[in-house]
Design a protein around this motif. Structure first.
Motif, short mmCIF file in Angstrom:
data_model
loop_
_atom_site.label_atom_id
_atom_site.label_comp_id
_atom_site.label_asym_id
_atom_site.label_seq_id
_atom_site.Cartn_x
_atom_site.Cartn_y
_atom_site.Cartn_z
N ASN A 191 0.82 -1.21 0.00
CA ASN A 191 0.00 0.00 0.00
C ASN A 191 0.86 1.26 0.00
N ALA A 192 1.97 1.24 0.71
CA ALA A 192 2.88 2.39 0.71
C ALA A 192 3.47 2.59 -0.69
N PHE A 193 3.84 1.49 -1.34
CA PHE A 193 4.35 1.56 -2.71
C PHE A 193 3.29 2.15 -3.64
N LEU A 194 2.06 1.64 -3.54
CA LEU A 194 0.98 2.13 -4.40
C LEU A 194 0.73 3.62 -4.20
N GLU A 195 0.74 4.06 -2.96
CA GLU A 195 0.53 5.49 -2.67
C GLU A 195 1.69 6.33 -3.21
N GLY A 196 2.90 5.86 -3.02
CA GLY A 196 4.07 6.59 -3.53
C GLY A 196 4.06 6.68 -5.05
#
Length: 85
Positions: free
Chosen positions: A42-47
């Protein structure tokens, strides 16, 4: 492109190698705890979303390819299938 590496791009920045580094980084930070894989995904997707917005809504094809491979590798990790060396 040959082997997914755009002409003139160092293979270090290829979608395959970059997605491997993303997973290695997430696994290292999590202690290879696949229960935390979704958090890192999820952090990757947001970034990625923020980077895309910052660059006007589009990124180079190598970025799109990296996105796809990284998501696939996160999904495999979450299922216990991913082996990144």
């Amino acid at each position: 492109t040959e082997s997914g590496v755009p002409k003139g791009l160092d293979p270090y920045w290829s979608a395959e190698q970059t997605s491997d580094r993303m997973l290695k980084f997430a696994k290292s930070l999590s202690g290879d705890n696949k229960e935390k894989a979704e958090l890192f995904k999820n952090a990757f997707l947001e970034g990625y979303k923020q980077a895309k917005e910052a660059f006007g809504g589009t990124l180079p094809q190598v970025s799109e390819d990296t996105y796809k491979l990284t998501v696939e590798k996160f999904d495999k990790w979450m299922k216990g299938e991913e082996e990144v060396e």
